[in-house]
Design a protein around this motif. Sequence first.
Motif, PDB file in Angstrom:
ATOM      1  N   THR A 202       4.277  47.844  47.747  1.00  0.00           N
ATOM      2  CA  THR A 202       4.219  48.612  46.509  1.00  0.00           C
ATOM      3  C   THR A 202       5.002  47.905  45.413  1.00  0.00           C
ATOM      4  O   THR A 202       6.172  47.560  45.599  1.00  0.00           O
ATOM      5  CB  THR A 202       4.774  50.028  46.726  1.00  0.00           C
ATOM      6  N   MET A 203       4.358  47.710  44.288  1.00  0.00           N
ATOM      7  CA  MET A 203       4.984  47.016  43.160  1.00  0.00           C
ATOM      8  C   MET A 203       5.765  48.015  42.306  1.00  0.00           C
ATOM      9  O   MET A 203       5.288  48.525  41.286  1.00  0.00           O
ATOM     10  CB  MET A 203       3.906  46.313  42.342  1.00  0.00           C
ATOM     11  N   SER A 204       6.969  48.302  42.753  1.00  0.00           N
ATOM     12  CA  SER A 204       7.846  49.216  42.025  1.00  0.00           C
ATOM     13  C   SER A 204       9.259  49.033  42.552  1.00  0.00           C
ATOM     14  O   SER A 204       9.485  48.295  43.517  1.00  0.00           O
ATOM     15  CB  SER A 204       7.407  50.675  42.219  1.00  0.00           C
ATOM     16  N   SER A 244       7.394  39.489  50.186  1.00  0.00           N
ATOM     17  CA  SER A 244       7.052  40.013  48.862  1.00  0.00           C
ATOM     18  C   SER A 244       7.958  41.186  48.519  1.00  0.00           C
ATOM     19  O   SER A 244       8.369  41.357  47.366  1.00  0.00           O
ATOM     20  CB  SER A 244       5.575  40.415  48.803  1.00  0.00           C
ATOM     21  N   CYS A 245       8.322  41.993  49.516  1.00  0.00           N
ATOM     22  CA  CYS A 245       9.258  43.086  49.291  1.00  0.00           C
ATOM     23  C   CYS A 245      10.606  42.575  48.796  1.00  0.00           C
ATOM     24  O   CYS A 245      11.216  43.177  47.902  1.00  0.00           O
ATOM     25  CB  CYS A 245       9.443  43.874  50.584  1.00  0.00           C
ATOM     26  N   ALA A 246      11.064  41.458  49.360  1.00  0.00           N
ATOM     27  CA  ALA A 246      12.346  40.897  48.929  1.00  0.00           C
ATOM     28  C   ALA A 246      12.325  40.560  47.444  1.00  0.00           C
ATOM     29  O   ALA A 246      13.276  40.844  46.709  1.00  0.00           O
ATOM     30  CB  ALA A 246      12.677  39.659  49.764  1.00  0.00           C
ATOM     31  N   GLN A 271      -1.414  45.815  47.702  1.00  0.00           N
ATOM     32  CA  GLN A 271      -0.803  47.099  47.341  1.00  0.00           C
ATOM     33  C   GLN A 271      -1.775  48.248  47.592  1.00  0.00           C
ATOM     34  O   GLN A 271      -2.968  48.138  47.318  1.00  0.00           O
ATOM     35  CB  GLN A 271      -0.411  47.082  45.868  1.00  0.00           C
ATOM     36  N   TRP A 272      -1.238  49.360  48.117  1.00  0.00           N
ATOM     37  CA  TRP A 272      -2.003  50.596  48.284  1.00  0.00           C
ATOM     38  C   TRP A 272      -1.045  51.774  48.255  1.00  0.00           C
ATOM     39  O   TRP A 272       0.015  51.699  48.898  1.00  0.00           O
ATOM     40  CB  TRP A 272      -2.759  50.581  49.626  1.00  0.00           C
ATOM     41  N   PRO A 273      -1.343  52.837  47.528  1.00  0.00           N
ATOM     42  CA  PRO A 273      -2.503  53.026  46.663  1.00  0.00           C
ATOM     43  C   PRO A 273      -2.497  52.076  45.465  1.00  0.00           C
ATOM     44  O   PRO A 273      -1.453  51.539  45.088  1.00  0.00           O
ATOM     45  CB  PRO A 273      -2.353  54.487  46.198  1.00  0.00           C
ATOM     46  N   HIS A 280      -3.591  44.174  40.854  1.00  0.00           N
ATOM     47  CA  HIS A 280      -3.772  43.153  41.886  1.00  0.00           C
ATOM     48  C   HIS A 280      -2.547  43.017  42.784  1.00  0.00           C
ATOM     49  O   HIS A 280      -2.356  41.982  43.438  1.00  0.00           O
ATOM     50  CB  HIS A 280      -4.107  41.812  41.234  1.00  0.00           C
ATOM     51  N   GLY A 281      -1.718  44.042  42.841  1.00  0.00           N
ATOM     52  CA  GLY A 281      -0.576  44.018  43.744  1.00  0.00           C
ATOM     53  C   GLY A 281       0.365  42.868  43.449  1.00  0.00           C
ATOM     54  O   GLY A 281       0.618  42.506  42.299  1.00  0.00           O
TER      55      GLY A 281
END
Length: 378
Positions: A202-204, A244-246, A271-273, A280-281
């Motif tokens: 998740t991109m946040s 990617s999380c890091a 990424q989902w949702p 594009h995550g």
Amino acid sequence: MKMKSPLVRLLSIALVLALTAAPAISQAPPARPTPPTRDPHTPGYVAAKELPDGTNAPPDADGNFILGPTHNPAPDMQPKDSVPQGTVVEFTMNSADSKFFPGIARDPNTFGTPDPTDPAKLIVTTSHPAPYTRHVAVYVPKQYVPGTVAPFIVGADGPDRALFTALDGLIAEHRVPVMIAISIGNGSGDAQGSERGLEYDTMSGRYAEFVEQEVLPLVESQAHVKLTKDPDGRATMGGSSGGSCALIMAWYHPELYHRVLTYSGTYVNQQWPSNPQTPHGAWEFHEHLIPTTPAKPLRIWMEVGDRDLYNPNVMRDNMHDWVVANEEMAKVLAAKGYHYQFVFARNAGHTDRAVKQQTLPEALEYLWQGYPIAGAKH
């Protein structure tokens, strides 16, 4: 011809409807094809320095490097009786206690299907609330002085025993600071619709906020340590989606983390949702975010293998090549003037264990460049 009874006709219609609906939206993922071996000198890849086989990049050098094909473990990856051994404190966390991640899961042997209106989206209908238990392991070096504030590194997909072993040697040799290592297990599953995917892809700033508010207070109380608030003394690390999380943690909260280490980072569209701000995550990192954002105070170490993942699922959106993703990351980081080191490993797969055994000590030493190290030689 004999006519069917109304009941038979109704049953026939029901059977047809069931058969046409059966494959619907979620299905078992197809077998993954063997990834091709990529040449680091492929046109469009970054220019990189070839290293003698079996050697690592200098720990104080930015830029792009090619190593392999031989990957022997670094000396500090072997436990030694001659160096002080840290202790490891372990505890568990339950989903019922989390306000950030109460828990989801995707049904076994299901995945999803691309949205017919947008191949960059994956539709998953078999994800639902589900509890989990998370394991956390905290490495406390022998040299830690109780009551003092310490730098630390947060790692994904823990416990990471290799990290703890490496730190024993590196701390004793004054190559990295005396630091705490916090190795956090994921909430289970993988990719879209899973708890791990939700946490890591998740991109946040949500996962970093979860760590800050729910994990670190437990680390301090359970392991009896004090953790620095200085972002220059805080690092993140992980492999694959944990990688990617890091970066996601540091990107969305640079006031918390300045140092990032990734193996086979999943800088792809996973990424989902879906989020319209980052459709594009993590592919957005090199596609839009890094090129269009003023440079952040981050130092990044990255690795990818020549046989890293390539289109491992049903999506064919041209955003699922891990090698291309990491190559593009190196390009945009260089263009923006970041301190980064990118390692392309020959004879290596996804999150390759042998490569990690070879490179982790050097990667950690690079990661902590510029941070005060007591007793270090200058």
